[in-house]
Enzyme design. Structure first.
Site, mmCIF file in Angstrom:
data_model
loop_
_atom_site.group_PDB
_atom_site.id
_atom_site.type_symbol
_atom_site.label_atom_id
_atom_site.label_comp_id
_atom_site.label_asym_id
_atom_site.label_seq_id
_atom_site.Cartn_x
_atom_site.Cartn_y
_atom_site.Cartn_z
ATOM 1 N N HIS A 138 52.565 40.326 -11.386
ATOM 2 C CA HIS A 138 51.956 39.966 -12.442
ATOM 3 C C HIS A 138 51.464 41.271 -13.196
ATOM 4 C CE1 HIS A 138 49.189 37.378 -15.057
ATOM 5 N NE2 HIS A 138 48.502 38.576 -15.280
ATOM 6 N N GLU A 139 50.682 42.284 -12.447
ATOM 7 C CA GLU A 139 50.124 43.400 -13.172
ATOM 8 C C GLU A 139 51.313 44.092 -13.382
ATOM 9 O OE1 GLU A 139 47.072 43.174 -14.180
ATOM 10 O OE2 GLU A 139 46.437 41.204 -12.979
ATOM 11 N N HIS A 163 52.225 43.315 -16.866
ATOM 12 C CA HIS A 163 51.473 43.785 -18.029
ATOM 13 C C HIS A 163 51.947 45.280 -18.077
ATOM 14 C CE1 HIS A 163 48.707 40.628 -18.819
ATOM 15 N NE2 HIS A 163 48.404 40.523 -17.490
ATOM 16 N N GLU A 202 49.981 38.219 -21.796
ATOM 17 C CA GLU A 202 49.875 37.442 -20.715
ATOM 18 C C GLU A 202 51.401 36.646 -20.702
ATOM 19 O OE1 GLU A 202 47.090 38.223 -18.572
ATOM 20 O OE2 GLU A 202 48.135 36.441 -17.831
HETATM 21 ZN ZN ZN Z 1 47.054 38.951 -16.691
#
Ligand code: ZN
Length: 499
Positions: free
Chosen positions: A264-265, A268, A294
């Site tokens: 997830h990170e 980003h 997101e």
């Molecule tokens: Zn996030």
């Protein structure tokens, strides 16, 4: 008309100083969350308050104001126009807020964050409640300063994070989710439970770290321009496209937690590392918006990171590290377990399907906090009621209830809905991407970089020089449409559960 005495160049020293202070503040925030000793926070909060005020005044001052009022817009490049638009927005937002109140607020939120950490650890909402009450009061007051006739207070807060998305559109979006997802969840709960017990055996943390680093490298995270640390609540921070840092969190008895956080990170971080050099360290040198950010992290975490195709080249490495735990688990079993649906209490650990219901709870509570003057003391009970109603689960204590998220302590009220919008953006983008790329084939062949290159070309490189709605329309050829998200969820989970 325009005063030709000023060119955009005259703004540069102000913008450079603004970004330098922004970087300094972020470094201190990073340090506060990852390395600083417990007792440091009070003094750090004070320094952050002073630096934030200095940063605020770098942009909000008579000289800059005079310049931006006199620019001849026709002389500006597209990037300069985008920067100017941001500055004007900053003026609109902050001009109304007296510097003294802004400083008080920054100190308050920094303190509230530390109190929240303590309250969560000690499971004591009462120490945090007075701070949250003050944070809400400030947010309402600030929103009131810039209230437009056609907008409610909560609309103003929502628009701070996601321009042009207001309650009217979000109410419709969540109503649709409620209508489609809750019945699907009920059907899934009737179906045979997926066995994921092997995720919760004993997994050596050093080996987990090795694998998480491996997965970040595989995804294309550039360690020459970033690093991974640990923190209670995983996050990404970027100072420019050459220094993008992520954190993750390891549990000995929960294998997917760190892996999915890292993916997830990294989503980003790939966005931030992919911003064009000429944009970085400008006001439009980072992701276009919270929801667009997101959309990227959730695209990698859910659409890619929970797919069999993604794991095909990676799973052997994981088995090699954990032969005792995973030696008898096939790739298909592993991936099926990653997609197990189980309504539970913690948002950050939620499965892909129920995640949006966690957001819906927060959205409804935020509306009540801002629009209905609900008493802060009532929040824990309301929280628990909504969890019982939508997810069928009840927290045993406030640490796993109302205290679980950091956001409100930092003043981020109106932020949560952007997570749900991000999911919807991701599904819409994926729908178009699949028409142009054979996503599964690329993943099975370990060619994830070609997927990232596609996103870089259409989204990442532009930073915030284009608006999210514009990026979405240019890429997909249509306006924002949440139907793709609902369709994606239904198709995927009906297949996972054979419904
Ligand atoms: Zn996030």
């Amino acid at each position: 008309m325009a005063n030709k005495d000023y060119t955009f160049k005259d703004l540069t020293p102000y913008l450079d100083k603004y970004m330098a202070l922004q970087t300094a503040i972020s470094i201190m925030d990073w340090d506060d969350s990852t390395a600083a000793p417990e007792e440091a926070s009070e003094y750090t909060s004070k320094m952050l308050g002073i630096l934030s005020q200095e940063q605020f005044m770098t942009l909000i001052n008579p000289q800059v104001k005079e310049m931006i009022e006199q620019f001849d817009e026709e002389q500006l490049s597209l990037t300069e126009k985008a920067v100017l638009k941001r500055i004007r927005k900053e003026y609109e937002k902050s001009e109304a807020i007296p510097a003294k109140e802004k400083r008080e607020y920054t100190e308050l939120t920094s303190r509230a964050f530390n109190i929240w950490q303590k309250a969560k650890k000690e499971n004591d909402f009462s120490v945090y409640a007075p701070y949250l009450k003050k944070v809400i009061a400030f947010r309402k007051k600030f929103a009131g300063y810039s209230q437009k006739e056609d907008a409610k207070l909560y609309d103003i807060l929502l628009e701070e994070y996601e321009e042009s998305f207001r309650m009217k559109e979000l109410d419709r979006f969540f109503a649709k989710l409620k209508e489609e997802i809750i019945p699907l969840l009920k059907k899934i709960e009737q179906a045979e439970e997926i066995d994921d017990s092997f995720f919760y055996l004993d997994y050596d943390i050093e080996k987990q770290k090795e694998f998480n680093r491996y997965i970040a490298e595989y995804m294309g995270f550039d360690f020459k321009r970033g690093l991974i640390a640990e923190s209670e609540h995983p996050f990404t921070t970027n100072w420019h496209n050459h220094d993008v840092r992520i954190t993750t969190r390891y549990y000995k008895d929960n294998l997917p937690s760190a892996i999915l956080s890292t993916i997830h990170e990294c989503g980003h971080a790939l966005y931030e590392q992919g911003v064009r050099d000429e944009l970085t360290q400008t006001l439009v040198g980072e992701g276009a918006s919270c929801a667009m950010h997101e959309s990227q992290s959730r695209f990698y975490e859910n659409i890619i990171g929970r797919s069999e195709a993604f794991w095909e080249p990676l799973y052997p490495k994981l088995v090699e590290l954990f032969p005792e735990q995973l030696g008898n688990i096939s790739l298909q079993q592993f991936v099926r377990a990653l997609n197990k649906v189980k309504a539970d209490l913690i948002r950050t650990e939620a499965d892909e399907l129920t995640y949006c219901l966690h957001i819906m709870v927060r959205y409804e509570l935020e509306k009540q906090m801002i629009e209905e003057n609900i008493a802060v003391d009532e929040l824990p009970e309301l929280w628990n009621q909504k969890y019982a109603e939508y997810l069928g689960v009840s927290p045993e204590n406030d640490s796993e209830g109302i205290l679980q998220d950091v956001h409100w302590s930092m003043g981020d009220i109106g932020y949560f809905p952007s997570y749900a919008l991000g999911n919807a953006f991701a599904a819409q983008i994926y729908n178009t991407m699949k028409k142009e790329l054979d996503v599964d084939k690329l993943l099975r062949e370990g060619r994830i970089s070609e997927i990232t290159a596609y996103l870089r070309k259409h989204i990442h490189q532009y930073g915030a020089s284009k608006e999210p709605r514009e990026l979405l329309k240019e890429l997909t050829g249509e306006e924002f449409n949440p139907d793709y998200y609902i369709q994606y969820l239904k198709e995927k989970f009906e297949q996972v559960y054979g419904l």
